[in-house]
Design a protein around this motif. Structure first.
Motif, mmCIF file in Angstrom:
data_model
loop_
_atom_site.group_PDB
_atom_site.id
_atom_site.type_symbol
_atom_site.label_atom_id
_atom_site.label_comp_id
_atom_site.label_asym_id
_atom_site.label_seq_id
_atom_site.Cartn_x
_atom_site.Cartn_y
_atom_site.Cartn_z
ATOM 1 N N ASN A 86 -5.945 6.233 -1.359
ATOM 2 C CA ASN A 86 -4.576 6.272 -1.863
ATOM 3 C C ASN A 86 -4.011 7.687 -1.882
ATOM 4 O O ASN A 86 -2.809 7.900 -1.685
ATOM 5 N N HIS A 146 -9.061 -1.202 -5.956
ATOM 6 C CA HIS A 146 -8.492 0.128 -6.175
ATOM 7 C C HIS A 146 -9.228 1.131 -5.298
ATOM 8 O O HIS A 146 -10.452 1.262 -5.390
ATOM 9 N N ILE A 171 -1.653 4.432 -8.334
ATOM 10 C CA ILE A 171 -1.506 3.128 -8.969
ATOM 11 C C ILE A 171 -1.893 3.214 -10.449
ATOM 12 O O ILE A 171 -2.910 3.833 -10.788
ATOM 13 N N ASN A 186 -0.399 -0.408 -4.692
ATOM 14 C CA ASN A 186 0.208 0.711 -5.420
ATOM 15 C C ASN A 186 1.627 0.450 -5.886
ATOM 16 O O ASN A 186 2.079 1.047 -6.861
ATOM 17 N N GLU A 191 0.806 -1.218 0.000
ATOM 18 C CA GLU A 191 0.000 0.000 0.000
ATOM 19 C C GLU A 191 0.842 1.272 0.000
ATOM 20 O O GLU A 191 0.560 2.198 -0.746
ATOM 21 N N ALA A 238 -1.198 6.312 0.409
ATOM 22 C CA ALA A 238 -0.430 5.366 -0.404
ATOM 23 C C ALA A 238 0.858 5.936 -0.972
ATOM 24 O O ALA A 238 1.643 5.193 -1.550
ATOM 25 N N SER A 282 1.424 7.415 -3.595
ATOM 26 C CA SER A 282 1.586 7.155 -5.025
ATOM 27 C C SER A 282 0.221 7.065 -5.686
ATOM 28 O O SER A 282 -0.810 7.036 -5.017
ATOM 29 N N HIS A 308 -5.333 -1.877 -2.478
ATOM 30 C CA HIS A 308 -4.328 -0.854 -2.785
ATOM 31 C C HIS A 308 -3.356 -1.313 -3.863
ATOM 32 O O HIS A 308 -3.480 -0.928 -5.018
#
Length: 451
Positions: A300, A295, A308, A276, A240, A304, A306, A274
């Motif tokens: 995120n 997702h 993804i 990611n 994650e 996260a 980031s 997640h």
């Protein structure tokens, strides 16, 4: 001519493929006693008029449309009590300062009942008909969540969380030890399986190691064995954040995906949240094993570190659905999460660092359309769970939300003879809970908005 338990007449939107939206104008949807769509008939098709004359028909009013019920692949049900707060700290601090103390309170069954009843009702009111839930480490409260889903008519896949590593979890909130964690999980599986035959829409037990940092090797191995023994769904978090991803690499010398696979936790009934920091090799492993990704675009953005590249992983053949990740994500609405999925993908493709030239700023071919985000919230979620849900098609469960675009308090800006695809886009971008007039699960009405 056959009569049906329900017949609906109206215009519906449903996903045929990730990139192909089906618009079913003025179709008839014939629902049998089991809550399954037995027939879909188009105007002019043989038998269409006979169905109208031999059945009581639910005719949608002007300005109303049918969407499949949404499928949320990642909800921490106890965290509904803290949704919208404490989103300004790193993941590790957020868990230990706010989340674990809250979840520890679910040893109190009365407290659990209050939160879980509100959580399930709120998600239904937001058009979410199926949910993959993390509960807590408490066996009794986790079973209560499954019972509440059963009573309220939501299709619930519920996991009793395992957190047995004394080095990683607080004293006040962890399983007593590894054998207890595994024994409680097995008892929970059996209890939910005993409940399931009485539930029309289905409830399912889910093997749920919280994530690798919270579990010992013994627990991870034992949970993989339990999942295989009882053929149940599996869920966890995977790669994650920088912190979580780094912990697993340091501990095992490999990424989360391969570590989870070694413990028997990847497969066609597995959903990992997640993801990611997946590598190309990780993605290939997911595709090979049938493991799905939840997702969680809003969450995120907070935790996260980031974005993804969902579009790339979809093209690699990985099953992907959408998750709200209450309360790492603040909104219980998958409308909101579908919108954020589109926004995040465009930021990934275009880039955000203006000190770089435009052609070096982003990641190419990352963009999602709202049609693709809708697929993730519906058909993609059904495929991820290996259940016949998420589409308005024959053989699928009648899980629907009736969207009212002309309700005075939330009227959508639709004027004249707009193309139906344009109306669909406005529904996806502008709908609020007020627009969700009714919600049906497995052929039963489970929510009605009165005003």
């Amino acid at each position: 001519m056959k009569t049906y338990a329900h017949v609906f007449q109206g215009t519906a939107f449903t996903s045929h493929t990730p990139k192909e939206l089906q618009i079913l104008k003025d179709h008839l949807f014939c629902i049998n006693e089991d809550g399954i769509i037995e027939r879909v008939a188009a105007p002019g098709e043989d038998g269409y008029d006979d169905i109208l004359t031999t059945n009581r028909v639910h005719r949608l009013s002007p300005g109303q449309y049918l969407l499949p019920g949404f499928i949320d692949l990642h909800v921490h049900a106890p965290q509904w009590a803290q949704a919208g707060g404490a989103l300004d700290v790193p993941l590790y601090d957020w868990l230990h300062t706010y989340t674990f103390p809250l979840e520890s309170r679910f040893a109190d069954i009365d407290f659990a009942a209050e939160i879980y009843n509100d959580m399930v009702g709120t998600l239904l009111a937001n058009g979410t008909t199926t949910v993959l839930y993390f509960a807590t480490i408490h066996k009794e409260a986790s079973l209560l969540l499954a019972e509440i889903c059963a009573k309220k008519g939501q299709r619930g896949l519920v996991g009793k969380v395992v957190m047995d590593d004394p080095a990683q979890n607080p004293v006040a909130y962890r399983d007593q030890d590894t054998p207890t964690a595994l024994e409680d999980t097995e008892q929970f599986i059996l209890a939910v399986k005993q409940l399931a035959p009485s539930v029309k829409q289905g409830v399912y037990p889910v093997v749920t190691p919280r994530f690798i940092p919270s579990c010992t090797d013994g627990a991870l191995k034992g949970l993989g064995e339990l999942a295989a023994k009882y053929d149940v769904h599996i869920q966890s978090h995977c790669s994650e954040s920088d912190w979580a991803h780094g912990h697993v690499k340091e501990r095992f010398g490999k990424h989360d995906a391969f570590a989870l696979h070694d413990f028997g936790l990847l497969g066609d009934k597995s959903v990992m949240a997640h993801c990611n920091f997946l590598s190309e090799e990780d993605v290939s492993l997911f595709a090979k094993t049938g493991t799905a990704i939840s997702h969680c675009p809003i969450s995120n953005a907070y935790f996260a570190n980031s974005v993804i590249p969902i579009a790339r992983w979809m093209d690699k053949g990985v099953e992907i659905g959408l998750g709200s990740d209450i309360s790492g994500g603040f909104s219980p609405s998958l409308f909101d999460n579908a919108r954020q999925a589109v926004i995040s993908s465009r930021m990934l493709e275009d880039g955000v660092n203006t000190e770089l030239p435009a052609n070096e700023r982003g990641v190419s071919q990352s963009r999602l359309t709202i049609d693709e985000a809708f697929y993730l919230a519906t058909a993609g979620g059904g495929e991820s769970l290996s259940l016949p849900i998420g589409r308005l098609a024959e053989g699928y469960a009648w899980d629907v939300q009736i969207i009212d675009t002309v309700i005075p308090s939330a009227k959508l800006p639709i004027y004249g003879d707009e193309p139906l695809h344009s109306i669909f886009q406005k529904i996806m971008y502008l709908s609020r809970p007020e627009n969700i007039r009714e919600v049906w699960v497995q052929g039963d009405k489970v929510h009605t908005r009165q005003s």
